[in-house]
Motif scaffolding. Structure first.
Motif, mmCIF file in Angstrom:
data_model
loop_
_atom_site.group_PDB
_atom_site.id
_atom_site.type_symbol
_atom_site.label_atom_id
_atom_site.label_comp_id
_atom_site.label_asym_id
_atom_site.label_seq_id
_atom_site.Cartn_x
_atom_site.Cartn_y
_atom_site.Cartn_z
ATOM 1 N N LEU A 379 35.739 27.016 32.623
ATOM 2 C CA LEU A 379 36.284 28.145 33.378
ATOM 3 C C LEU A 379 37.699 28.507 32.956
ATOM 4 C CD1 LEU A 379 35.014 27.287 36.985
ATOM 5 C CD2 LEU A 379 34.202 29.135 35.501
ATOM 6 N N THR A 380 38.416 27.581 32.322
ATOM 7 C CA THR A 380 39.791 27.896 31.925
ATOM 8 C C THR A 380 39.835 29.054 30.924
ATOM 9 O OG1 THR A 380 39.747 26.187 30.206
ATOM 10 C CG2 THR A 380 40.624 25.568 32.361
ATOM 11 N N ASN A 381 38.708 29.322 30.238
ATOM 12 C CA ASN A 381 38.673 30.483 29.351
ATOM 13 C C ASN A 381 38.838 31.788 30.116
ATOM 14 O OD1 ASN A 381 38.439 29.036 27.000
ATOM 15 N ND2 ASN A 381 36.226 29.235 26.833
ATOM 16 N N VAL A 382 38.457 31.795 31.400
ATOM 17 C CA VAL A 382 38.694 32.974 32.236
ATOM 18 C C VAL A 382 40.196 33.210 32.377
ATOM 19 C CG1 VAL A 382 38.411 33.963 34.545
ATOM 20 C CG2 VAL A 382 36.538 32.640 33.503
ATOM 21 N N ASP A 425 30.150 35.765 26.697
ATOM 22 C CA ASP A 425 30.471 34.447 27.264
ATOM 23 C C ASP A 425 31.279 34.584 28.546
ATOM 24 O OD1 ASP A 425 29.167 32.784 25.454
ATOM 25 O OD2 ASP A 425 30.820 32.857 24.019
ATOM 26 N N HIS A 426 32.128 35.601 28.605
ATOM 27 C CA HIS A 426 32.937 35.785 29.816
ATOM 28 C C HIS A 426 32.085 36.221 31.002
ATOM 29 C CE1 HIS A 426 36.955 34.763 28.717
ATOM 30 N NE2 HIS A 426 36.825 35.395 27.576
ATOM 31 N N VAL A 427 31.091 37.040 30.751
ATOM 32 C CA VAL A 427 30.178 37.387 31.840
ATOM 33 C C VAL A 427 29.444 36.134 32.315
ATOM 34 C CG1 VAL A 427 28.120 38.719 32.457
ATOM 35 C CG2 VAL A 427 29.906 39.770 31.048
ATOM 36 N N ARG A 431 29.357 34.033 36.006
ATOM 37 C CA ARG A 431 28.167 33.507 36.689
ATOM 38 C C ARG A 431 28.330 32.006 36.970
ATOM 39 N NH1 ARG A 431 23.027 35.024 33.385
ATOM 40 N NH2 ARG A 431 22.014 34.552 35.382
ATOM 41 N N LEU A 432 28.916 31.276 36.010
ATOM 42 C CA LEU A 432 29.204 29.860 36.241
ATOM 43 C C LEU A 432 30.171 29.697 37.407
ATOM 44 C CD1 LEU A 432 29.259 26.814 35.500
ATOM 45 C CD2 LEU A 432 31.071 27.366 33.846
ATOM 46 N N VAL A 436 29.979 27.369 40.777
ATOM 47 C CA VAL A 436 31.028 26.458 41.231
ATOM 48 C C VAL A 436 31.433 26.802 42.664
ATOM 49 C CG1 VAL A 436 33.405 25.694 40.820
ATOM 50 C CG2 VAL A 436 31.840 25.995 38.893
ATOM 51 N N MET A 437 31.495 28.073 42.988
ATOM 52 C CA MET A 437 31.791 28.473 44.366
ATOM 53 C C MET A 437 30.754 27.892 45.321
ATOM 54 S SD MET A 437 32.805 32.472 43.607
ATOM 55 C CE MET A 437 32.878 32.968 45.332
#
Length: 541
Positions: A379-382, A425-427, A431-432, A436-437
């Motif tokens: 998620l850090t890529n976000v 990948d960002h989309v 979704r990932l 996690v939520m």
């Protein structure tokens, strides 16, 4: 454009296509690139993304309560010694000012004198505003004499992280390209604090563009060991509060920037639920992640300051109007405390395990929890992509080379690399994030509060991306060699080569709460603070 160009790009993106597939792509790649370049030619100014993050899952019900703050009464007399006054909790300072035992003007001079004496060592203030502080204190004291109180922070001096706009006062974001930036307006929270009676002492340092503790004025230092940095990015807010250079300070967190310097400096940091506090007038780093919260010396102080900061704001598209309520006198009976057993395994310290045992001794029902095995760090890529978008002009103009980095290229290099992250990948990352939520939401179906070390068992990363609140408080002390520079302030990790000197430095523990339900977390934190009984110990600087 040739098939060989596509093949080279595949290596960077981590995908593989066939020779025929590459040939098929040639007919529209040029148009795709042209569309991207045309868009880059448009100056987006301060426009936020059209899509906004909302931490609430379907079926979420806002916690109900009285919408008010009830703190324990203060009966301590005003100390004679100025240092004792400087380190007193905000709750005490506000009480003494209301009672007429202490003036805001005297308190301002106490802090200004300490700043003059200690800031050359700590480098915690980017800008000190003595004229503003004295003028605001004079107004507050005049109102006090008339029996008028502006609010719960009436006359209390504070430090403001230097990424919040202050009208006519430099707001340099810790970065050379913005060092001469002077806003024309105040950030929303500046007005809120002023209306509540708080007095602005100045702007506390942050690592450049909210990374680490290194800024254009040098490195901000840890009061417990000035040989090492204070961690970041709310570096000056934590250092100044820990050293008694202000009553409290305001920090921000995107991924650890309140809790990490609180771990390093021994302060009490509160990262509220995403959306609870307005970010209007603050430097955006990651629109779906940035959060604003107080850094204080006691748990009660964080609750008091949050009660002032709280509130919806149409100027912040991520803002969510929510009541804040905490009754500090309410017993802990009935609260369930959860923990992840692996968080207290081999990577934990004895202080961490002692903190868990102390929490268990409070009479709470304890529950063992499990987080699903998901790639949380992906998620850090976000964060990298949002930050690269926020500072696109800095990257594409080449002005990112103006930033000086002693340890690593940090943000500028991350901004550059983010240009090669796949949009697809960002989309999928979005979704990932939803998965996690759901995973973190499930934890709080079984408990009210979760306890654990700051950076273990994925909780730091997971809860920053889900928007859940966190309270980090001092639990004890360790003896460690000087630690290397870095963005996170964990006590774990290798020390840089030194003469072998060990320094007595604070260690902390984190608590996490349900969305918009900071009250139970603060109650458990207040009880732990009393049980640890170390929050009042001062650095010898």
């Amino acid at each position: 454009m040739t098939p060989a160009d596509i093949a080279a790009a595949e290596t960077i993106l981590g995908v593989t296509f066939t020779i025929d597939e590459r040939a098929l792509m040639l007919d529209n790649l040029e148009a795709q690139i042209i569309r991207a370049r045309v868009r880059r030619g448009v100056d987006l100014g301060d426009a936020p993304p059209a899509s906004t993050f909302d931490p609430r899952l379907p079926g979420f019900v806002m916690p109900q309560g009285t919408g008010m703050l009830r703190l324990l009464p203060v009966d301590a007399p005003l100390p004679d010694d100025d240092d004792d006054i400087a380190f007193a909790p905000v709750t005490h300072l506000a009480h003494w000012i209301r009672q007429g035992a202490l003036t805001s003007a005297r308190l301002v001079e106490i802090y200004l004198a300490r700043i003059a004496r200690l800031n050359p060592t700590l480098n915690a203030w980017a800008t000190v505003t003595p004229d503003i502080a004295r003028a605001e204190a004079e107004v507050v004291d005049a109102l006090t004499r008339e029996g008028v109180s502006l609010g719960p922070l009436h006359g209390v001096p504070y430090g403001l992280k230097d990424l919040f706009d202050t009208k006519g006062v430099t707001t340099g974001w810790g970065a050379e390209p913005y060092a001469d930036r002077v806003p024309d307006t105040d950030a929303t929270i500046v007005g809120k604090l002023r209306r509540a009676g708080a007095v602005l002492l100045g702007k506390t340092t942050l690592g450049a563009l909210a990374y680490g503790d290194l800024w254009y004025g040098g490195r901000t230092r840890n009061p417990w060991n000035p040989e090492e940095g204070s961690s970041g990015s709310s570096a000056g807010s934590a250092s100044a509060t820990a050293a008694g250079l202000c009553a409290f300070a305001i920090g921000t967190e995107t991924l650890g920037s309140i809790v990490s310097p609180s771990q390093r400096c021994g302060t009490t940091g509160l990262r509220p639920t995403f959306g609870r506090v307005s970010r209007a007038g603050a430097m955006p780093l990651a629109w779906s992640l940035d959060k604003v919260g107080p850094i204080c010396r006691t748990v009660a102080d964080t609750g008091l300051v949050l009660s002032v900061l709280n509130g919806g704001d149409t100027a912040d598209r991520g803002s969510i109007a929510a009541p804040f309520h905490w009754d500090a006198s309410k017993p802990l009976a009935g609260l369930r405390l959860g923990y992840l057993p692996e968080a207290f395994g081999g990577g934990a310290t004895d202080l961490d395990r002692t903190a868990l045992n102390t929490a268990k001794s409070l009479g709470l029902e304890t529950v063992e929890l499990t987080l699903p095995d998901l790639p949380y760090e992906s998620l850090t890529n976000v964060l990298f992509a949002e930050a690269a978008a926020a500072f696109e002009n800095l990257t594409l103009s080449g002005r990112d080379d103006e930033l000086t980095w002693q340890d690593a290229p940090a943000w500028p290099n991350a901004f550059r690399k983010a240009r090669f992250l796949s949009a697809v990948d960002h989309v999928q990352l979005d979704r990932l994030r939803y998965r996690v939520m759901q995973a973190v939401d499930a934890l709080f179906r079984d408990c009210d509060v979760v306890i654990g070390p700051m950076g273990t068992a994925n909780m730091l990363t997971a809860t920053n991306f889900t928007g859940h609140p966190c309270l980090h408080l001092r639990s004890g002390f360790d003896r460690l060699a000087t630690r290397p520079p870095g963005a996170l302030g964990s006590s774990a990790g290798p020390a840089r080569p030194t003469d072998g000197t060990l320094h007595r430095v604070p260690h902390g523990i984190s608590l996490w709460g349900g969305l918009f339900n900071e009250g139970p977390m603060l109650s458990v934190g207040q009880a732990l603070e009393a049980a640890f009984d170390v929050h009042h110990i001062r650095p010898e600087i």
